[in-house]
Motif scaffolding. Structure first.
Motif, mmCIF file in Angstrom:
data_model
loop_
_atom_site.group_PDB
_atom_site.id
_atom_site.type_symbol
_atom_site.label_atom_id
_atom_site.label_comp_id
_atom_site.label_asym_id
_atom_site.label_seq_id
_atom_site.Cartn_x
_atom_site.Cartn_y
_atom_site.Cartn_z
ATOM 1 N N UNK A 272 0.828 -1.201 0.000
ATOM 2 C CA UNK A 272 0.000 0.000 0.000
ATOM 3 C C UNK A 272 0.867 1.258 0.000
ATOM 4 N N UNK A 273 2.107 1.095 0.406
ATOM 5 C CA UNK A 273 2.986 2.254 0.522
ATOM 6 C C UNK A 273 4.115 2.237 -0.508
ATOM 7 N N UNK A 274 4.612 1.040 -0.855
ATOM 8 C CA UNK A 274 5.740 0.941 -1.785
ATOM 9 C C UNK A 274 5.396 0.011 -2.946
ATOM 10 N N UNK A 275 5.937 0.318 -4.111
ATOM 11 C CA UNK A 275 5.813 -0.569 -5.258
ATOM 12 C C UNK A 275 7.200 -0.890 -5.791
ATOM 13 N N UNK A 276 7.538 -2.169 -5.742
ATOM 14 C CA UNK A 276 8.842 -2.606 -6.242
ATOM 15 C C UNK A 276 8.858 -2.579 -7.761
ATOM 16 N N UNK B 247 13.850 -5.604 -9.301
ATOM 17 C CA UNK B 247 15.005 -4.760 -8.977
ATOM 18 C C UNK B 247 15.024 -4.422 -7.490
ATOM 19 N N UNK B 248 16.030 -3.672 -7.076
ATOM 20 C CA UNK B 248 16.155 -3.266 -5.673
ATOM 21 C C UNK B 248 15.623 -1.846 -5.469
ATOM 22 N N UNK B 249 14.867 -1.358 -6.468
ATOM 23 C CA UNK B 249 14.274 -0.023 -6.388
ATOM 24 C C UNK B 249 12.795 -0.113 -6.010
ATOM 25 N N UNK B 250 12.382 0.798 -5.118
ATOM 26 C CA UNK B 250 10.995 0.841 -4.661
ATOM 27 C C UNK B 250 10.464 2.268 -4.783
ATOM 28 N N UNK B 251 9.303 2.419 -5.414
ATOM 29 C CA UNK B 251 8.646 3.721 -5.528
ATOM 30 C C UNK B 251 7.745 3.944 -4.311
ATOM 31 N N UNK B 252 7.830 5.121 -3.716
ATOM 32 C CA UNK B 252 6.951 5.473 -2.611
ATOM 33 C C UNK B 252 5.644 6.025 -3.179
#
Length: 341
Positions: A260-264, A268-273
């Motif tokens: 609900x807060x982050x999307x991977x 990858x090792x990147x997460x969108x807030x």
């Protein structure tokens, strides 16, 4: 036929008699308050660690006072275990060697020796055998830094003690411009290899490709005796508008699994807030890069290093001693890494 047999036997004996390294595993302690935590002490016991590398303080330049000053010195709430020796570590910010002279570096050496001696006693120890200086020196600060190391050796409080330094990968490859520190031993820092501030999904903590570039053709010929430091830490690197915004100490990997807060981004090792996160000081649209080191990574690193390090006796130091980090590795994981050396 007899000559062939003798040749074969000689080859076998030469292979069998190849010098095996003696490895002493231990840890860095990089907190500002030392507590004799039972679980952390158990790790020292498990690996039969005879010494612990303890960060005493940072030293940085104070523009108001126009001099180098201690930053966040350690406090000893408990003494170190009696069976564990202390190896004090002092981190020097490279800029303190800009625009300095012999008089200032001599004064700095004296103050560091005095400060460390007092902290050793606070740790419940009467003496110590080695002082490690941690500094990522450059071509422009090399001469001042090396002069400081020479002056440090001459301090009465350090008489008979070994002075060691930390060594980054670029200082191994670029030895002509970086120079050889005037000490007997160095700690090869096998972490923080990549560009932390560069946007992307690379792991800046540990990168085997970078190790290959900087060490493969240069490590075997490095003239100093080398200890080795390996990473077991993890962190969340924050980017805002694709610009580096710092490292968050409020985030852990489990929080990043909150969909609900982050999307991977794929695998990858990147997460969108996805929305503002005031508790972590983050804003919607920020990108988190989660960097960590696996047991597989450590094993591959140790395999690589074992090919190029000269055999001998050395300390193998894991950064750093903290239960929350060590729980990601089994005792067998780390023993395999140690055995590789």
């Amino acid at each position: 036929m007899r000559k062939i047999s003798i040749l074969v036997m000689a080859t076998v004996l030469l292979f069998c008699c190849k010098q095996k390294s003696i490895v002493h595993p231990t840890f860095y302690y990089w907190k500002t308050d030392y507590h004799n935590d039972k679980s952390e002490s158990n790790y020292l016991d498990q690996f039969k660690s005879k010494a612990l590398y303890v960060r005493i303080m940072d030293v940085d330049f104070d523009p108001d006072r126009q001099q180098a000053v201690p930053v966040s010195p350690i406090k000893f709430s408990d003494p170190l275990p009696p069976q564990v020796e202390i190896i004090p570590v002092v981190f020097l910010v490279n800029r303190i060697f800009n625009d300095t002279d012999s008089g200032k570096t001599k004064l700095l050496a004296n103050r560091i020796a005095t400060f460390v001696d007092a902290k050793i006693k606070q740790a419940g120890k009467q003496n110590y055998a080695e002082l490690q200086i941690d500094c990522d020196w450059t071509k422009t600060t090399r001469d001042q830094y090396f002069n400081f190391l020479k002056q440090l050796k001459n301090q009465p409080l350090l008489k008979g003690k070994l002075i060691s330094v930390t060594l980054r990968l670029h200082q191994v490859k670029n030895v002509v411009t970086s120079g050889i520190p005037p000490v007997e031993k160095a700690m090869l820092m096998c972490y923080n290899m990549g560009n932390l501030r560069k946007y992307g999904d690379q792991n800046s903590i540990l990168d085997l490709h970078e190790m290959d570039i900087y060490l493969k053709d240069f490590l075997e010929n490095y003239p100093l005796k080398l200890d080795v430091a390996l990473p077991i830490f993890e962190w969340a690197v924050i980017f805002r508008n694709k610009q580096y915004a710092g490292i968050s100490k409020r985030l852990n990997k489990s929080q990043l699994q909150d969909k609900k807060r982050f999307r991977q981004r794929g695998n990858s090792i990147l997460y969108n807030l996805l929305s503002d996160y005031p508790a972590a000081g983050l804003k919607q649209g920020d990108v988190v890069r989660w960097e960590e080191v696996s047991a597989k990574d450590l094993l591959a690193t140790s395999t690589f290093l074992s090919r190029y390090l000269k055999p001998g006796e050395r300390n193998l130091v894991f950064y750093h001693l903290e239960t929350d980090l060590l729980k990601h590795f089994t005792h067998e994981d780390l023993q395999k890494v140690i055995a590789n050396f």
